[in-house]
Design an enzyme around this catalytic site. Structure first.
Site, short mmCIF file in Angstrom:
data_model
loop_
_atom_site.label_atom_id
_atom_site.label_comp_id
_atom_site.label_asym_id
_atom_site.label_seq_id
_atom_site.Cartn_x
_atom_site.Cartn_y
_atom_site.Cartn_z
N SER A 74 71.79 67.85 -0.20
CA SER A 74 71.64 69.29 -0.42
C SER A 74 72.86 69.95 -1.06
O SER A 74 72.79 71.10 -1.52
CB SER A 74 71.34 69.99 0.89
OG SER A 74 70.02 69.70 1.30
N LYS A 77 72.19 71.51 -4.35
CA LYS A 77 71.38 72.72 -4.52
C LYS A 77 72.13 73.90 -5.16
O LYS A 77 71.61 74.54 -6.09
CB LYS A 77 70.78 73.16 -3.18
CG LYS A 77 69.78 72.14 -2.60
CD LYS A 77 69.39 72.50 -1.18
CE LYS A 77 68.36 71.54 -0.59
NZ LYS A 77 68.11 71.76 0.86
N TYR A 199 63.69 66.65 -7.95
CA TYR A 199 64.42 67.11 -6.76
C TYR A 199 65.00 65.93 -5.98
O TYR A 199 66.17 65.93 -5.59
CB TYR A 199 63.49 67.93 -5.85
CG TYR A 199 64.09 68.22 -4.50
CD1 TYR A 199 63.66 67.54 -3.36
CD2 TYR A 199 65.15 69.12 -4.37
CE1 TYR A 199 64.24 67.78 -2.13
CE2 TYR A 199 65.75 69.36 -3.14
CZ TYR A 199 65.28 68.68 -2.01
OH TYR A 199 65.87 68.89 -0.79
N TYR A 251 72.56 76.89 6.40
CA TYR A 251 71.28 77.10 7.11
C TYR A 251 71.44 77.94 8.37
O TYR A 251 72.14 78.94 8.38
CB TYR A 251 70.66 75.77 7.46
CG TYR A 251 70.63 74.79 6.33
CD1 TYR A 251 71.30 73.57 6.40
CD2 TYR A 251 69.98 75.09 5.15
CE1 TYR A 251 71.29 72.67 5.36
CE2 TYR A 251 69.96 74.20 4.08
CZ TYR A 251 70.62 72.99 4.21
OH TYR A 251 70.61 72.11 3.16
N VAL A 269 72.62 66.15 3.96
CA VAL A 269 72.14 65.37 5.10
C VAL A 269 72.75 63.96 5.11
O VAL A 269 72.66 63.25 6.11
CB VAL A 269 70.61 65.34 5.06
CG1 VAL A 269 70.08 64.26 4.15
CG2 VAL A 269 70.01 65.28 6.43
#
Ligand code: DON
Length: 621
Positions: A74, A77, A199, A251, A269
């Site tokens: 991530s 992103k 992705y 998050y 992750v």
């Protein structure tokens, strides 16, 4: 360990020592679980632990397993989001994804059904919607563009971990569900298989801690890679990316993170965290064991410690707007390098107070510029000329430019004139310089290459006003300061050895290093005294003084007979009297009073200049 970038003496390693000591301590930290919902990720060694810290000028500090590669997950992103903003613009991207934190987990299936878009680009749903925005006619072209983007950010060619890609593609059912839900509501319109392929590949880009730190430092450096100098994102886009990283990057831990650590950050992750301190550094950490929110346990501790130890929380106030004014003074105490006749000097010790100078320094943003404006307004009450010297200003942001332009307009046609010095077209003040140039026709501000030139111009205005013209050409020897006190007969004698000399504009009258045989008295025009200053690439000329009619130069020849210590250049066509030292000494042998008078005048002139220099130093201290 410190990577080459500057010569280092082994002992001087405060940052490495801190990182190594912290790494030793936190390596003992237990807890957390290696992610295995993507089976390939589950193979990671939980003891791996690397830290890297990169500066905005490309220095890299590392410790632990900083070279071990892992998939970026991530942490990819924010960069994909930046790419989309750069390519499509804010409005277009906002139609595809919002900027609101969900307070939910990274893979939560919550969508903003009001705006019909995912809440933000940091959660998987938003990241999948952003992946759809990658430009390229084919999937391969889009993948190539994506890999190039990450390679430019890292400053080296990066690859995709096909094993992790394959593993995620095989097990990414939750992401597939999210993608098809978004297809169902039109949040994405392309084939989810292709969108997810891109992705999953972006998440499978192989990096190490150095890469993450350099990518973070690229964000900290307004989007330009500190090492390669390549611009990956523009400053406006970086600001938007950091804003969303700050509110959504961690998050449902984002609030606590912002509270405790206070750096825009993004976790992955695989056990990596990237954090950014704008204008300063980028941090990259890797340690696979994750906490309940999917963030690296050791990674969080590393960033917390660095933030606390060095007070890097974004809301620590580091700006002291008051320091923006280095000093301010008036032209009665501080003069230009223009040498003046005694009469002119006397006049400037009073009239000079009509010139006010503000030396600004550091960064001009709203708060600091307001300080400068207030000082200008204050000086504006008395002064006829207000000079602002930007020599030590290294930044003027948009708010500063707007305020300065507003001030210039408000002062136009008023009692006093605004003058700026040291605003170069290149460099941090370029935008301000260009804006002033664009409004040149409005004659808002006079801009000078340096403070000395601005001071000299103001002095000349005041002299012109009070002496009805600066330094009218004086041809009578007896009227010249250096010959003041000689009687008519002595003047006649000196005239016999005087050689009128004419030099055209730019001509070198005296050259540094030459033997000194003559000294000169300027009768008409203006000359500049320049010294050669060595630079890394050779030398440059530095103007140290200038003078007009009535003043002498090259008189060292008379005083110590040493070689010339500077160049003297004609600023325009000049007429001066040359006196051969030898001839003058012969004349003086017969008429000693001539030399006594001349040396007396020179000494008095030097002592006055010295006195004034002390005054100036006192004022400038
Ligand atoms: O889509 C996924 O689930 C992973 N490729 C990325 C998730 C991730 O890194 C979450 N970060 N903490």
């Amino acid at each position: 360990m410190r990577v080459p970038g500057a010569s280092s003496v082994a002992a001087l390693a405060p940052i490495e020592d801190f990182l190594a000591e912290m790494h030793r301590r936190l390596a003992e930290t237990s807890g957390g679980k290696v992610a295995d919902y993507i089976p390939e990720l589950g193979k990671a060694d939980p003891n791996l632990f690397g830290i890297a810290l990169a500066t905005v000028d490309g220095e890299l500090y590392t410790t632990g397993d900083a070279d071990h590669t892992f998939t970026i997950q991530s942490v990819s992103k924010p960069f994909m989001y930046g790419y989309a903003l750069q390519k499509l613009g804010r409005e277009a991207v906002l139609r595809h994804v919002g900027v609101e934190p969900t307070g939910e987990a990274f893979n939560s299936i919550v969508l903003d059904e009001v705006a019909n878009r995912p809440f933000n680009p940091m959660v998987n749903a938003g990241a999948i919607a952003v992946a759809e925005l990658m430009q390229g006619d084919t999937l391969d072209a889009r993948i190539e563009t994506m890999v190039e983007l990450f390679s430019r950010l890292a400053g080296r060619g990066l690859d995709i971990d096909e094993a992790v890609f394959g593993s995620e593609q095989a097990t990414g059912h939750r992401n597939r569900a999210i993608a098809y839900m978004m297809l169902n509501t039109g949040m994405i319109t392309h084939d989810p298989v292709e969108v997810l392929d891109l992705y999953f590949r972006q998440c499978s880009i192989l990096v190490n801690c150095r890469d993450l730190a350099m990518m973070a430092a690229t964000l900290a450096n307004d989007g330009t890679n500190p090492r390669t100098g390549e611009t990956a994102l523009d400053p406006q886009t970086v600001r938007d990316v950091l804003s969303v990283m700050n509110s959504c990057g961690m998050y449902n831990y984002a609030g606590q993170w912002s509270y405790e650590v206070g750096m825009p950050a993004k976790s992955g992750v695989s056990g990596c965290i990237m954090a950014v301190i704008p204008g300063q550094i980028g941090i990259g950490v890797y340690s696979p064991p994750l906490d309940a929110q999917g963030n690296s346990v050791r990674g969080i501790k590393v960033c917390q410690e660095i933030s606390n130890e060095f007070e890097l929380h974004a809301f620590n106030n580091r700006t002291n707007v008051k320091s923006v004014i280095r000093r301010s003074y008036h032209g009665d105490l501080v003069h230009s390098n223009r040498l003046r006749t005694a009469e002119e000097r006397t006049m400037l010790t009073t009239e000079g107070a009509k010139i006010a100078v503000i030396e600004a320094q550091g960064a001009l943003f709203f708060g600091s510029t307001e300080q400068v404006l207030r000082r200008i307004a204050d000086l504006n009450k008395q002064a006829h000329y207000v000079i602002v010297d930007f020599k030590r200003v290294h930044l003027a942001d948009t708010s500063a430019r707007k305020l300065i332009m507003r001030l210039a307009r408000s002062m136009r046609g008023g009692k006093s004139e605004l003058l700026f010095a040291n605003i170069a077209n290149e460099g941090p003040l370029g935008p301000l310089s260009r804006e002033l140039a664009e409004h040149e026709a409005e004659r808002l501000v006079r801009v000078f290459r340096d403070l000395d030139a601005a001071l000299e111009w103001c002095e000349n205005q005041l002299l012109a006003r009070s002496l009805k013209g600066v330094a009218e050409p004086k041809f009578g020897l007896s009227e010249l300061d250096v010959f003041r006190g000689l009687n008519a007969e002595e003047c006649k004698l000196v005239e016999t050895i005087v050689r009128p000399l004419i030099f055209d504009k730019g001509e070198v009258i005296i050259r540094e290093g030459d033997q000194a045989k003559l000294f000169f008295v300027l009768a008409r025009g203006s000359v500049s005294v320049q010294i050669r200053v060595p630079t890394q690439t050779g030398e440059r000329k530095r103007r140290v003084a200038s003078m007009g009619p009535g003043l002498t130069f090259g008189e060292m020849a008379l005083l110590d007979g040493g070689n010339r210590s500077a160049d003297v250049i004609a600023d325009e066509r000049v007429v001066c009297y040359g006196l051969a030292v030898e001839q003058l000494q012969e004349l003086a042998a017969e008429h000693p009073n001539i030399m006594i008078t001349i040396l007396g005048n020179l000494t008095r002139d030097f002592s006055e200049r010295l006195r004034h220099a002390n005054e100036e130093i006192r004022t400038l201290e």
